[in-house]
Design an enzyme around this catalytic site. Sequence first.
Site, short mmCIF file in Angstrom:
data_model
loop_
_atom_site.label_atom_id
_atom_site.label_comp_id
_atom_site.label_asym_id
_atom_site.label_seq_id
_atom_site.Cartn_x
_atom_site.Cartn_y
_atom_site.Cartn_z
N ASP A 154 41.21 40.92 39.16
CA ASP A 154 40.83 42.30 38.86
C ASP A 154 42.01 43.26 38.89
O ASP A 154 43.05 42.99 39.49
CB ASP A 154 39.74 42.78 39.82
CG ASP A 154 40.13 42.63 41.29
OD1 ASP A 154 40.91 41.72 41.61
OD2 ASP A 154 39.64 43.42 42.13
N HIS A 170 50.27 49.29 43.48
CA HIS A 170 49.21 50.28 43.28
C HIS A 170 49.74 51.57 42.66
O HIS A 170 49.05 52.60 42.71
CB HIS A 170 48.46 50.57 44.58
CG HIS A 170 47.59 49.45 45.05
ND1 HIS A 170 46.37 49.66 45.66
CD2 HIS A 170 47.73 48.11 44.97
CE1 HIS A 170 45.82 48.49 45.95
NE2 HIS A 170 46.64 47.54 45.54
N GLU A 211 38.76 41.48 44.11
CA GLU A 211 39.50 41.55 45.38
C GLU A 211 39.70 42.99 45.83
O GLU A 211 39.74 43.28 47.02
CB GLU A 211 40.86 40.87 45.23
CG GLU A 211 41.61 40.69 46.55
CD GLU A 211 42.34 41.93 47.03
OE1 GLU A 211 42.35 42.18 48.25
OE2 GLU A 211 42.89 42.68 46.18
N GLU A 212 39.79 43.92 44.87
CA GLU A 212 40.18 45.29 45.19
C GLU A 212 39.03 46.16 45.70
O GLU A 212 39.26 47.30 46.07
CB GLU A 212 40.78 45.96 43.94
CG GLU A 212 42.07 45.33 43.45
CD GLU A 212 43.26 45.64 44.35
OE1 GLU A 212 43.08 46.36 45.35
OE2 GLU A 212 44.35 45.15 44.05
#
Length: 396
Positions: A84, A368, A142-143
């Site tokens: 993701d 990020h 996962e995020e």
Amino acid sequence: MNIAETIHRQTEDVYTEIVRHYQYLHRHPELSYHEENTSRYVADFLEAEGISFRRNIGGNGLLAWVQGTKPDNGHTVAFVADMDALPVQEKNEIPYKSVHKGVMHACGHDSHTASLMGVAKMVHTLRDELAGRVLFVFQPGEEQSPGGADLMLKDHLFADREPDFIVKQHAYVDLPAGKVAFQTGTVMASADEVHIKIIGHGGHGALPHELNDTVLAASNVIVALQQIVSRRRNPFSPMTLSFGKFIAPGATNVIPDEVVLAGSLRCMDESERFKMCKIIPDIIESTAAAYGCSCQVAIPQGYPCTVSHEDITAQVRAQAVNYLGEENVAEYPRRMTAEDFGFFTQKYPCCFYRFGVNNAQQTCGKLHSSTFLINEDALKTTSALFAFIALTSFLK
């Protein structure tokens, strides 16, 4: 057969293909639990390569496997890659820049997935050297909670055959491409979201005696909760409690009826984590009541701590030294970030290591961030080392 030399040649052969996968995935990022195209792309690749797999595990997850052609010794090793992306608008001006507005692979999951695709192809090609089974987990979500790792495990990910141990690698901006880093024990914190609503009877800011000041109550809730970290936790156990959301929809002279808060609790010890999840609502309720307000509190189950098993990590680190050389193997610091790989580490011996993605100019951008971009040379290390681990762990 010299496994290292064979894998080096295999990596050179498939490197261009791995880069092509990486650039496609980077160009077509998808948010957590929306990885339909990514999952289909991986499935089409596996099908074309003749690699066995199951799809739609825990949502968009896939499990692929390669069975060695030698007599099965019963051993199994699993490798994990997440798929993701993040809600970030990319600022990199590159030919394969994200085509989806406000969505970007800003955490390197595109490199994780592309690498694992390359590893699956190499191990499949070298299956005559295997006496067991290698599993390849392509994981969604996962995020974002509840975490794709948890969903895949609950959907019987390893129903057919459980792994002896599991390995995951993650992009790391503090090292140049070609290097990897290890750590043992609890390497990342648990992560639990704290959602709060302070409820009162608002009104005119010039008439505080006629209302319940929800803004003041909410402010004191935050102050009181910070004292949990300093006075209620075990001082030998790291912990953070941070609030990044405070919404009071009033005006300069209007106290609102409701104030919304949201934050994150991070712990490096599971027992401390569960203790705090019980204490926090009590503190919020009593503090709100002191200002004549009520409250609603929700702390949904988040990610557990991520633990790198000492023996498994020592084994994988030794394999990394064997393949890359001692000068290319480092140690990374523990930190309060979180990973849903923690769900795997709760159930199986695991190793979580990091791979360098920077270049000599240190221009890859922060994780990020809108300018994060890996040095593609890292894809050689990620693919080759995973393949080397698979072929030298115990699959003779």
